[in-house]
Motif scaffolding. Structure first.
Motif, PDB file in Angstrom:
ATOM      1  N   LYS A 116      56.107  10.365  41.955  1.00 15.19           N
ATOM      2  CA  LYS A 116      56.165   9.820  40.401  1.00 15.19           C
ATOM      3  C   LYS A 116      56.346   8.385  40.326  1.00 15.19           C
ATOM      4  CE  LYS A 116      58.809  10.449  36.146  1.00 15.19           C
ATOM      5  NZ  LYS A 116      60.022  11.341  35.596  1.00 15.19           N
ATOM      6  N   MET A 117      57.173   7.828  41.408  1.00 12.05           N
ATOM      7  CA  MET A 117      57.264   6.295  41.168  1.00 12.05           C
ATOM      8  C   MET A 117      56.039   5.675  41.528  1.00 12.05           C
ATOM      9  SD  MET A 117      60.830   6.060  43.461  1.00 12.05           S
ATOM     10  CE  MET A 117      60.720   4.090  43.882  1.00 12.05           C
ATOM     11  N   VAL A 118      55.376   6.145  42.372  1.00 16.68           N
ATOM     12  CA  VAL A 118      53.891   5.467  42.746  1.00 16.68           C
ATOM     13  C   VAL A 118      52.905   5.471  41.617  1.00 16.68           C
ATOM     14  CG1 VAL A 118      51.815   5.598  44.206  1.00 16.68           C
ATOM     15  CG2 VAL A 118      54.242   5.795  45.232  1.00 16.68           C
ATOM     16  N   LYS A 119      52.638   6.797  41.022  1.00 15.95           N
ATOM     17  CA  LYS A 119      51.960   7.092  39.963  1.00 15.95           C
ATOM     18  C   LYS A 119      52.450   6.235  38.499  1.00 15.95           C
ATOM     19  CE  LYS A 119      50.252  10.833  36.968  1.00 15.95           C
ATOM     20  NZ  LYS A 119      50.494  10.508  35.697  1.00 15.95           N
ATOM     21  N   SER A 120      53.698   5.913  38.203  1.00 21.73           N
ATOM     22  CA  SER A 120      54.013   5.302  37.162  1.00 21.73           C
ATOM     23  C   SER A 120      53.775   3.874  37.469  1.00 21.73           C
ATOM     24  CB  SER A 120      55.639   5.694  37.171  1.00 21.73           C
ATOM     25  OG  SER A 120      55.825   6.696  36.648  1.00 21.73           O
ATOM     26  N   TYR A 121      54.172   3.441  38.749  1.00 20.85           N
ATOM     27  CA  TYR A 121      53.673   1.773  39.127  1.00 20.85           C
ATOM     28  C   TYR A 121      52.413   1.460  38.811  1.00 20.85           C
ATOM     29  CZ  TYR A 121      53.877  -2.632  41.121  1.00 20.85           C
ATOM     30  OH  TYR A 121      53.763  -3.970  41.275  1.00 20.85           O
ATOM     31  N   ARG A 122      51.415   2.329  39.407  1.00 24.61           N
ATOM     32  CA  ARG A 122      50.025   2.201  39.369  1.00 24.61           C
ATOM     33  C   ARG A 122      49.479   2.049  37.947  1.00 24.61           C
ATOM     34  NH1 ARG A 122      46.962   5.148  44.442  1.00 24.61           N
ATOM     35  NH2 ARG A 122      46.416   3.086  45.243  1.00 24.61           N
ATOM     36  N   GLU A 123      50.018   3.134  37.343  1.00 26.07           N
ATOM     37  CA  GLU A 123      49.561   3.047  35.707  1.00 26.07           C
ATOM     38  C   GLU A 123      50.022   1.928  34.766  1.00 26.07           C
ATOM     39  OE1 GLU A 123      51.297   6.640  34.363  1.00 26.07           O
ATOM     40  OE2 GLU A 123      49.699   8.104  35.269  1.00 26.07           O
ATOM     41  N   GLU A 124      51.286   1.455  35.095  1.00 21.72           N
ATOM     42  CA  GLU A 124      51.925   0.377  34.670  1.00 21.72           C
ATOM     43  C   GLU A 124      51.197  -0.841  34.736  1.00 21.72           C
ATOM     44  OE1 GLU A 124      54.220  -1.720  31.629  1.00 21.72           O
ATOM     45  OE2 GLU A 124      54.000   0.439  31.941  1.00 21.72           O
ATOM     46  N   TRP A 125      51.112  -1.084  36.213  1.00 22.12           N
ATOM     47  CA  TRP A 125      50.217  -2.261  36.570  1.00 22.12           C
ATOM     48  C   TRP A 125      48.718  -2.344  36.041  1.00 22.12           C
ATOM     49  CZ3 TRP A 125      45.856  -3.790  39.104  1.00 22.12           C
ATOM     50  CH2 TRP A 125      45.905  -5.131  39.818  1.00 22.12           C
ATOM     51  N   ALA A 126      48.047  -1.222  35.928  1.00 20.65           N
ATOM     52  CA  ALA A 126      46.759  -1.322  35.248  1.00 20.65           C
ATOM     53  C   ALA A 126      46.901  -1.547  33.785  1.00 20.65           C
ATOM     54  CB  ALA A 126      46.257   0.258  35.324  1.00 20.65           C
ATOM     55  N   LYS A 127      47.857  -1.248  33.177  1.00 18.57           N
ATOM     56  CA  LYS A 127      48.125  -1.587  31.769  1.00 18.57           C
ATOM     57  C   LYS A 127      48.368  -2.984  31.597  1.00 18.57           C
ATOM     58  CE  LYS A 127      50.513   2.626  30.121  1.00 18.57           C
ATOM     59  NZ  LYS A 127      51.703   3.241  29.569  1.00 18.57           N
ATOM     60  N   LEU A 128      48.910  -3.848  32.577  1.00 18.01           N
ATOM     61  CA  LEU A 128      49.014  -4.962  32.548  1.00 18.01           C
ATOM     62  C   LEU A 128      47.916  -5.887  33.062  1.00 18.01           C
ATOM     63  CD1 LEU A 128      52.928  -5.311  33.886  1.00 18.01           C
ATOM     64  CD2 LEU A 128      51.993  -5.463  31.416  1.00 18.01           C
ATOM     65  N   HIS A 129      47.211  -4.922  33.809  1.00 22.44           N
ATOM     66  CA  HIS A 129      45.797  -6.001  34.100  1.00 22.44           C
ATOM     67  C   HIS A 129      44.627  -5.371  34.072  1.00 22.44           C
ATOM     68  CE1 HIS A 129      49.276  -6.905  36.938  1.00 22.44           C
ATOM     69  NE2 HIS A 129      48.671  -8.058  37.076  1.00 22.44           N
ATOM     70  N   GLY A 130      44.396  -5.035  32.628  1.00 24.18           N
ATOM     71  CA  GLY A 130      43.313  -4.580  32.028  1.00 24.18           C
ATOM     72  C   GLY A 130      42.423  -3.513  32.451  1.00 24.18           C
ATOM     73  N   GLY A 131      43.219  -2.510  33.121  1.00 28.38           N
ATOM     74  CA  GLY A 131      42.771  -1.103  33.790  1.00 28.38           C
ATOM     75  C   GLY A 131      42.497  -1.207  34.947  1.00 28.38           C
ATOM     76  N   LYS A 132      42.709  -2.479  35.700  1.00 29.57           N
ATOM     77  CA  LYS A 132      42.366  -2.459  37.211  1.00 29.57           C
ATOM     78  C   LYS A 132      42.887  -1.680  38.265  1.00 29.57           C
ATOM     79  CE  LYS A 132      40.557  -7.370  36.880  1.00 29.57           C
ATOM     80  NZ  LYS A 132      40.976  -8.988  37.254  1.00 29.57           N
ATOM     81  N   GLN A 133      42.430  -1.364  38.977  1.00 27.68           N
ATOM     82  CA  GLN A 133      43.200  -0.554  40.254  1.00 27.68           C
ATOM     83  C   GLN A 133      43.868  -1.389  41.006  1.00 27.68           C
ATOM     84  OE1 GLN A 133      40.543   2.616  41.844  1.00 27.68           O
ATOM     85  NE2 GLN A 133      38.758   1.947  40.495  1.00 27.68           N
ATOM     86  N   LEU A 134      44.909  -0.773  41.741  1.00 27.27           N
ATOM     87  CA  LEU A 134      45.700  -1.675  42.782  1.00 27.27           C
ATOM     88  C   LEU A 134      45.516  -0.703  44.087  1.00 27.27           C
ATOM     89  CD1 LEU A 134      47.605  -4.054  43.082  1.00 27.27           C
ATOM     90  CD2 LEU A 134      49.307  -2.647  42.572  1.00 27.27           C
ATOM     91  N   SER A 135      45.391  -1.445  45.102  1.00 29.98           N
ATOM     92  CA  SER A 135      45.376  -0.743  46.471  1.00 29.98           C
ATOM     93  C   SER A 135      46.530  -0.058  46.816  1.00 29.98           C
ATOM     94  CB  SER A 135      44.718  -1.689  47.466  1.00 29.98           C
ATOM     95  OG  SER A 135      45.772  -2.628  47.815  1.00 29.98           O
ATOM     96  N   MET A 136      46.553   0.791  47.676  1.00 21.59           N
ATOM     97  CA  MET A 136      47.665   1.376  48.029  1.00 21.59           C
ATOM     98  C   MET A 136      48.691   0.535  48.990  1.00 21.59           C
ATOM     99  SD  MET A 136      49.594   4.316  47.728  1.00 21.59           S
ATOM    100  CE  MET A 136      51.015   4.897  48.326  1.00 21.59           C
ATOM    101  N   GLY A 137      48.252  -0.217  49.594  1.00 20.94           N
ATOM    102  CA  GLY A 137      48.819  -1.370  50.520  1.00 20.94           C
ATOM    103  C   GLY A 137      49.660  -2.083  49.511  1.00 20.94           C
TER     104      GLY A 137
END
Length: 216
Positions: free
Chosen positions: A52-73
């Motif tokens: 849940k932490m990883v999923k939530s972080y990725r979703e929040e990061w995407a919202k703040l960066h125009g929907g971009k993806q963030l690598s797992m690293g």
């Protein structure tokens, strides 16, 4: 396949590996899942909470960066896991040969491409995992270099690792094409650097690359 730019005098092709040189949804998912399991173990978290932490972080990061993806690293780094620790986990946990086998169509395609271009791989896995993946696919002989997470301690889409790939190929960035399955990770930054870019939908598009490049 989406072609963003093909340089007039292309000399080098910079390939992503996972999801590009093979298509295997279960294996690609496992590469992420095994790291989250290790994250949960080392941080004394329930797996459900870690997921849940990883999923939530990725979703929040995407919202703040125009929907971009963030690598797992980079996700793990932002959550307090140093890149050096991610590298150690990947080396220990990821075994390509359990999932992949030699792909003759891929090897035939790469043989044709390597006759005209220098082929380099850039992966967000460590170099050793990248090499094991290429070996499992039968594709290792066609690549003159593999750059990974442990090459400079930086995860794609950082400019530095793409610049190093061009230097290893011995050509300017303007004569390279970056080829991968994720626009934000594999294509966007190379385009900004002046490289060409081709977004593929798995290995089936790589099979056709020689014909595509021949008509441009």
């Amino acid at each position: 396949m989406t072609i963003y730019r093909i340089p007039e005098k292309t000399a080098a092709l910079i390939f992503d590996i996972d999801g590009t040189l093979y298509s295997h949804t279960k294996y690609i998912k496992e590469q992420t899942d095994c790291q989250i399991r290790r994250f949960a173990e080392t941080r004394n978290l329930e797996l459900k909470k870690a997921l849940k932490m990883v999923k939530s972080y990725r979703e929040e990061w995407a919202k703040l960066h125009g929907g971009k993806q963030l690598s797992m690293g980079n996700v793990l780094k932002d959550m307090g896991v140093p890149i050096s620790e991610s590298i150690a986990w990947r080396k220990e946990l990821i075994e390509p040969a359990r999932y992949l086998k030699a792909d003759k169509k891929l090897c035939d395609a790469l043989a044709n491409l390597s006759a005209s271009y220098k082929l380099i791989c850039v992966t967000n896995n460590p170099v050793s995992v990248g090499r094991k993946t290429l070996t499992a696919l039968g594709a290792d002989p066609f690549f003159s270099g593999v750059l990974g997470l442990d090459t400079c301690g930086i995860s794609k889409p950082d400019v530095k690792i793409f610049d190093l790939a061009a230097k290893q190929a011995g050509v300017s960035v303007e004569r390279c094409i970056s080829i991968g399955d994720r626009y934000d990770i594999d294509i966007a930054v190379p385009l900004e650097m002046g490289m060409g870019g081709i977004l593929v939908d798995g290995v089936k598009d790589v099979y056709k690359l020689h014909s595509v490049l021949a008509i441009h």
